[in-house]
Design a protein around this motif. Structure first.
Motif, short mmCIF file in Angstrom:
data_model
loop_
_atom_site.label_atom_id
_atom_site.label_comp_id
_atom_site.label_asym_id
_atom_site.label_seq_id
_atom_site.Cartn_x
_atom_site.Cartn_y
_atom_site.Cartn_z
N THR A 190 0.85 -1.23 -0.15
CA THR A 190 0.10 0.02 0.04
C THR A 190 0.87 1.16 0.10
OG1 THR A 190 -1.79 -1.36 1.05
CG2 THR A 190 -1.69 1.21 1.44
N THR A 191 1.89 1.30 0.72
CA THR A 191 2.86 2.27 0.81
C THR A 191 3.50 2.63 -0.53
OG1 THR A 191 3.30 2.07 2.99
CG2 THR A 191 5.10 3.16 1.98
N ILE A 192 3.87 1.50 -1.13
CA ILE A 192 4.61 1.66 -2.47
C ILE A 192 3.48 2.18 -3.47
CG2 ILE A 192 5.50 0.42 -4.57
CD1 ILE A 192 6.83 -1.40 -2.49
N ARG A 193 2.21 1.85 -3.59
CA ARG A 193 1.24 2.19 -4.38
C ARG A 193 0.88 3.71 -4.12
NH1 ARG A 193 -3.66 -1.63 -3.81
NH2 ARG A 193 -4.36 -0.58 -5.59
N MET A 194 0.92 4.29 -2.90
CA MET A 194 0.92 5.53 -2.73
C MET A 194 1.98 6.58 -3.02
SD MET A 194 -1.05 6.21 1.03
CE MET A 194 0.11 5.19 1.81
N LEU A 195 3.27 6.07 -3.06
CA LEU A 195 4.33 6.81 -3.48
C LEU A 195 4.52 6.61 -4.95
CD1 LEU A 195 7.08 5.16 -0.64
CD2 LEU A 195 5.97 7.73 -0.96
N THR A 196 4.08 5.80 -5.67
CA THR A 196 4.16 5.92 -7.07
C THR A 196 3.01 6.30 -7.76
OG1 THR A 196 3.27 3.44 -7.18
CG2 THR A 196 5.70 3.81 -7.16
N GLY A 197 2.01 6.80 -6.78
CA GLY A 197 0.75 7.63 -7.50
C GLY A 197 -0.38 6.75 -8.23
N ILE A 198 -0.21 5.41 -7.77
CA ILE A 198 -1.44 4.70 -7.92
C ILE A 198 -2.51 4.70 -7.20
CG2 ILE A 198 -1.77 2.04 -8.39
CD1 ILE A 198 1.13 1.40 -8.84
N ILE A 199 -2.47 4.73 -6.08
CA ILE A 199 -3.79 5.03 -5.27
C ILE A 199 -3.27 6.41 -4.38
CG2 ILE A 199 -4.21 2.67 -4.84
CD1 ILE A 199 -3.11 2.55 -2.26
N ALA A 200 -4.42 7.05 -4.02
CA ALA A 200 -4.34 8.42 -3.39
C ALA A 200 -4.36 8.12 -1.86
CB ALA A 200 -5.45 9.41 -3.49
N ALA A 201 -3.48 9.03 -0.97
CA ALA A 201 -3.42 8.89 0.42
C ALA A 201 -4.76 9.28 1.24
CB ALA A 201 -2.25 9.75 0.93
N THR A 202 -5.36 8.87 2.27
CA THR A 202 -6.22 9.41 3.07
C THR A 202 -5.80 10.88 3.53
OG1 THR A 202 -7.05 7.29 3.25
CG2 THR A 202 -7.96 8.85 4.71
N ARG A 203 -4.66 10.89 3.88
CA ARG A 203 -4.19 11.80 4.57
C ARG A 203 -2.51 11.94 4.46
NH1 ARG A 203 -5.27 10.70 9.59
NH2 ARG A 203 -3.44 10.07 10.51
N GLY A 204 -2.29 13.07 4.36
CA GLY A 204 -0.75 13.53 4.36
C GLY A 204 -0.35 13.49 2.87
N TRP A 205 1.02 13.30 2.65
CA TRP A 205 1.46 13.37 1.11
C TRP A 205 2.92 12.90 1.17
CZ3 TRP A 205 4.99 17.64 -0.14
CH2 TRP A 205 5.30 18.39 1.16
N ALA A 206 3.29 12.88 -0.16
CA ALA A 206 4.80 12.55 -0.32
C ALA A 206 5.36 13.19 -1.64
CB ALA A 206 4.67 10.99 -0.66
N MET A 207 6.58 13.10 -1.70
CA MET A 207 7.53 13.79 -2.78
C MET A 207 8.58 12.65 -3.20
SD MET A 207 6.71 17.15 -3.21
CE MET A 207 8.30 17.84 -4.05
N VAL A 208 8.33 12.51 -4.66
CA VAL A 208 9.48 11.58 -5.40
C VAL A 208 9.99 12.25 -6.20
CG1 VAL A 208 9.81 9.42 -6.46
CG2 VAL A 208 8.07 9.37 -4.55
N ALA A 209 11.36 12.47 -6.29
CA ALA A 209 12.20 13.12 -7.27
C ALA A 209 11.71 14.51 -7.48
CB ALA A 209 12.20 12.32 -8.58
N GLY A 210 11.39 15.10 -6.35
CA GLY A 210 10.77 16.65 -6.41
C GLY A 210 9.60 16.72 -6.93
N ILE A 211 8.76 15.63 -7.22
CA ILE A 211 7.26 15.62 -7.77
C ILE A 211 6.28 15.07 -6.66
CG2 ILE A 211 5.66 14.69 -9.28
CD1 ILE A 211 8.28 14.20 -11.00
N ARG A 212 5.25 15.96 -6.45
CA ARG A 212 4.05 15.44 -5.45
C ARG A 212 3.55 14.44 -6.10
NH1 ARG A 212 1.58 18.97 -1.32
NH2 ARG A 212 -0.36 17.44 -1.64
N THR A 213 3.39 13.33 -5.33
CA THR A 213 2.83 12.15 -5.91
C THR A 213 1.32 11.96 -6.04
OG1 THR A 213 2.67 11.25 -3.65
CG2 THR A 213 4.76 10.65 -4.85
N ASP A 214 0.69 13.07 -5.43
CA ASP A 214 -0.70 13.05 -5.76
C ASP A 214 -1.10 14.25 -6.74
OD1 ASP A 214 0.26 15.16 -3.81
OD2 ASP A 214 -1.53 15.17 -2.49
N LYS A 215 -0.25 14.98 -7.34
CA LYS A 215 -0.43 16.38 -8.09
C LYS A 215 -0.02 16.24 -9.30
CE LYS A 215 -1.80 18.89 -4.45
NZ LYS A 215 -3.10 19.52 -4.34
#
Length: 311
Positions: free
Chosen positions: A45-70
């Motif tokens: 589930t963590t990997i799926r959020m970090l790779t933008g496959i599913i959205a987080a219920t709360r909080g956010w993440a950056m990968v290579a300077g890119i917002r995973t939810d944006k």
């Protein structure tokens, strides 16, 4: 040192089930992070959020300077994901499979596909249907698909699961080479020996992040360092002399070995050896007991269970 993966209170709930809770983590450029935890801990589930496959219920993440939810499209251009059970079009050839996926990216698809077919030692089988491939060959093809667009950050979910020892070793060697090239790797695995071999740091996770550190720092934190003194003969005189040392906290015996816990290990080990020799002990070898990552992992999981029961 730049941070390539960073999460801020990343949380995912499915109805009344919390799969991931308040995950805060940083992974540096070129680092291999081992993400360990039992089945159902929330790793995938963590990997799926970090790779933008599913959205987080709360909080956010950056990968290579890119917002995973944006900016998910741009995110997928700079990451590679190898899932535990990668799927292919089994009636298509290996090359046609890779070309299909490579054309999603702004790259020279033919050139990149040929490059990675050769790199994964699949060139001689490029025109064979994937349905005829062994599991190890399919995994190498999956790695080629993951790498074909030259991603900066790689997410591997159980990359050697179900592989024979030779194929698993080939995958591990590739992961090491990718790290040496400066790629950042987020590795979820149940293979603790593999994690010990490959990873710069270890994260133990069970819905929440329990600990994140190097395996050596975790050893030092969880276990008092032990010297193993192998003798030609063990006797009570030697044991009693060692026990009388003020820096020795425990002495165990196993055959012709003494297992000795001592404080300030590096400073006091020479004093320990001198004590044994002065009491006519004939030493064959002296070495430090190295607790395995499995011992570290199981200790942390037990600590987490005890803490959970006490809440």
């Amino acid at each position: 040192m730049s941070v390539m993966i960073e999460s801020f209170n990343l949380t995912k709930k499915f109805s009344n089930l919390t799969a991931v809770e308040d995950l805060c983590i940083q992974v540096n450029k070129g680092e291999i992070l081992g993400f360990l935890g039992p089945n159902g801990a929330g790793k995938t589930t963590t990997i799926r959020m970090l790779t933008g496959i599913i959205a987080a219920t709360r909080g956010w993440a950056m990968v290579a300077g890119i917002r995973t939810d944006k900016d998910i499209e741009r995110l997928h251009e700079v990451i590679g994901l190898l899932t535990e059970t990668p799927g292919f079009y089994e009636r298509l050839t290996a090359r046609d499979n890779l070309l299909y996926f490579a054309r999603f990216y702004d790259i020279d698809a033919n050139s990149q596909v040929d490059k990675y077919l050769q790199k994964m030692d699949l060139w001689e089988r490029k025109n064979d249907k994937v349905g005829t491939f062994s599991k190890g060959m399919k995994q190498r093809l999956a790695l080629a698909r993951t790498l074909v667009h030259e991603p900066e950050v790689l997410f591997f979910d159980e990359p050697t699961a179900g592989l024979d020892p030779k194929s698993a070793q080939e995958v591990r060697e590739l992961i090491m080479k990718l790290s040496e090239e400066g790629r950042t790797i987020f590795l979820s695995t149940h293979n603790l020996e593999e994690a010990e071999l490959l990873c710069d740091r270890i994260a133990v996770f069970r819905t929440r992040l329990m600990v994140l550190d190097t395996s050596q720092n975790l050893r030092n934190r969880l276990f008092q360092r032990q010297a193993i003194v192998e003798l030609e003969e063990v006797n009570e005189k030697i044991i009693n002399a060692v026990k009388s040392l003020d820096f020795v906290s425990n002495v165990g015996e196993s055959g012709k070995q003494l297992i000795i816990e001592l404080m300030d290990f590096d400073k006091n080990r020479p004093k320990l050896v001198r004590c044994v020799v002065e009491n006519n002990g004939k030493i064959r070898s002296v070495f430090e007991k190295k607790h395995s990552l499995e011992e570290i992992y199981l200790t942390l999981i037990r600590e987490g269970e005890i803490k959970h029961e006490g809440e």
